[in-house]
Enzyme design. Structure first.
Site, PDB file in Angstrom:
ATOM      1  N   ARG A 267     -41.779 -29.525  16.436  1.00  0.00           N
ATOM      2  CA  ARG A 267     -43.049 -28.841  16.671  1.00  0.00           C
ATOM      3  C   ARG A 267     -43.510 -28.229  15.348  1.00  0.00           C
ATOM      4  NH1 ARG A 267     -42.391 -24.690  21.343  1.00  0.00           N
ATOM      5  NH2 ARG A 267     -42.438 -22.956  19.872  1.00  0.00           N
TER       6      ARG A 267
ATOM      7  N   GLU B 177     -45.579 -27.890  26.444  1.00  0.00           N
ATOM      8  CA  GLU B 177     -44.311 -28.576  26.236  1.00  0.00           C
ATOM      9  C   GLU B 177     -43.993 -29.487  27.424  1.00  0.00           C
ATOM     10  OE1 GLU B 177     -42.503 -28.900  23.740  1.00  0.00           O
ATOM     11  OE2 GLU B 177     -42.708 -27.174  22.390  1.00  0.00           O
TER      12      GLU B 177
END
Length: 495
Positions: A172, A291
């Site tokens: 990320r 997510e």
């Protein structure tokens, strides 16, 4: 026509998809990278754990991205298992087996001269006037409450300072300033985390390249985890095996590291030791990005920082992005998960596991369906041993469903049918409490239950939906005539 296109990079992958109806669409409609791209694709083809309405659909190219005249954005490249099979040249239901074979027959990457590297056709150095990664790279913001623009399919490549061993993983990455990127590490889950911690111990920056827009074989190969790919295993070698030729790397221009030579973009930088930032320092939303479980992750208060040295790219580059909870994440991590489970179970119980599916509802991580065949009385109980092995093969797995050979593990209705007719909750449910799993599941926290000692600890569960061996004759499905349906409905059943 389709089989004649050899996939070697993102552009050839897109050319292949163009030859297959329903696999790729384009739009010239102006689109804002701030939340709008993901907002559109949510309806077109996101799937996965994205809040409904959504669906499995084509990949999509946005040709007119506001603020980025010379760039395009592609999203959903791997957001259908059928499309992954097409891009890797394998039947969708056999992809786990394909990747298992690739892991066992790796082909190491090679380095090519700089003049051959398409990723270095255009070069921007950090000390040039007006340098700003946020203007150079059209990284989308998934939702309006994200911490910032995120690079979601960046192939992060770095090396161990002591051994020289290298690896590639996906992390990320949030654009924090004109030359800074925050990088989130799941504790203990990635090889690059070990490299970073070792460099920090020595007080040295860790050179790192981020390659964006690559051959999809590289993206899927990069998603393996230990124990299938232990520390020191370069996962680019998996992509080499999938393509039967080595991945080409190139020496970076400003750091002592390599990057993927035919990538659309490459960011060159260094992970700075003992330097951390709050992930949402620019927005103060308290959120990071959506997510894989379907929820927006909390912004991490302390994430490592990359200092950017340069950005290189191809002419008229294509930015590749993914929606975190989409079917694309399911395939990226789920198919390597399947391969890892196949490898582990086949070693211990050869010939009994027929297939495995890392289910979409678990984001490719939390849930697996094992198709298991009992051929003799002594096989009874081995199906549960297989489930235990699956947990060992992939530590973030939470739920395992076991079904017989006459149940399609890829058909959720068929799996639920088995659960409804071949399962008794008090007999066929096996609980394994207090096991480390994954911190992004909001139910895995002491707040949810006092029985949970720490965030990321879970009760792993086996749902044994198989028929006891001695009762198999009493659970035979209705048999239908085997016919060729294409005679009667040729448009639906093309040969």
């Amino acid at each position: 026509m389709a089989e004649k296109i050899k996939v070697t990079d993102l552009r050839s992958a897109l050319e292949l998809l163009k030859t297959v109806p329903g696999q790729l669409i384009e739009t010239d409609e102006p689109v804002d990278p701030h939340a709008e791209i993901s907002g559109v694709y949510r309806y077109v083809g996101a799937g996965g754990t994205v809040m409904r309405p959504t669906r499995i659909g084509p990949a999509m190219i946005f040709n007119n991205v506001k603020g980025h005249e010379d760039a395009r954005v592609v999203i959903g490249l791997l957001a259908s298992r059928e499309r992954v099979g097409l891009l890797l040249g394998e039947k969708p239901e056999r992809l786990g087996f394909l990747l298992n074979e690739a892991v066992q027959n790796p082909i190491q990457p090679v380095t090519v001269p700089n003049e051959k590297a398409k990723c270095q056709e255009v070069v921007h150095y950090v000390d040039e006037p007006g340098f700003d990664i946020r203007k150079l790279i059209p990284a989308p913001t998934n939702t309006e409450e994200d911490a910032g623009p995120y690079i979601t399919t960046g192939m992060c490549y770095a090396s161990d300072m002591e051994t020289g061993e290298s690896d590639v993983t996906i992390h990320r990455l949030c654009l924090q300033s004109k030359d800074e990127i925050s990088m989130f590490f799941t504790p203990g889950a990635r090889h690059l985390g070990v490299f970073r911690e070792k460099a920090e111990k020595f007080g040295k920056p860790l050179p790192i390249s981020i390659s964006i827009g690559v051959d999809p074989a590289i993206e899927i190969g990069a998603c393996f985890e230990p124990p299938t790919t232990p520390l020191g295993f370069n996962e680019l070698s998996i992509a080499g095996a999938l393509r039967n030729e080595p991945v080409e790397l190139v020496q970076c221009l400003t750091i002592d590291e390599k990057a993927i030579a035919n990538a659309e973009y490459v960011i060159e930088g260094e992970l700075i030791p003992n330097t951390y930032v709050r992930e949402d320092q620019n927005t103060n939303t308290g959120k990071a990005m959506p997510e894989f479980p379907g929820y927006t992750g909390e912004a991490n208060p302390k994430v490592p920082l990359i200092k950017v040295k340069a950005v290189t790219h191809r002419k008229n580059p294509i930015m590749q992005s993914v929606i975190g909870p989409s079917e694309e994440h399911v395939n990226l991590v789920g198919i390597p998960t399947e391969a890892s489970i196949i490898q582990m179970i086949e070693r211990a119980l050869p010939g009994r596991l027929l297939n495995v599916y890392a289910h979409s509802s678990g984001g490719g991580k939390y849930m697996a369906v094992l198709q298991f065949k009992k051929s003799q009385p002594s096989d009874e109980g081995r199906q549960r041993q297989a489930a235990l092995l699956a947990f060992s093969a992939f530590s973030e797995l939470k739920h395992v469903f076991i079904v017989d050979e006459d149940v399609d593990p890829f058909d959720s209705n068929d799996v639920l049918w088995a659960m409804n007719t071949r399962f008794q909750g008090d007999v066929d449910t096996i609980f394994i409490p207090g096991v480390r799993c994954h911190p992004l599941d909001p139910s895995q926290s002491p707040e949810y239950s006092p029985s949970i000692r720490d965030k990321g600890i879970s009760c792993k569960t086996i749902f044994d939906c198989t028929v006891p061996y001695h009762l198999k004759d009493k659970f035979k499905r209705a048999k239908f005539m085997d016919v060729d349906p294409s005679r009667f409905a040729p448009k639906l059943f093309k040969k």
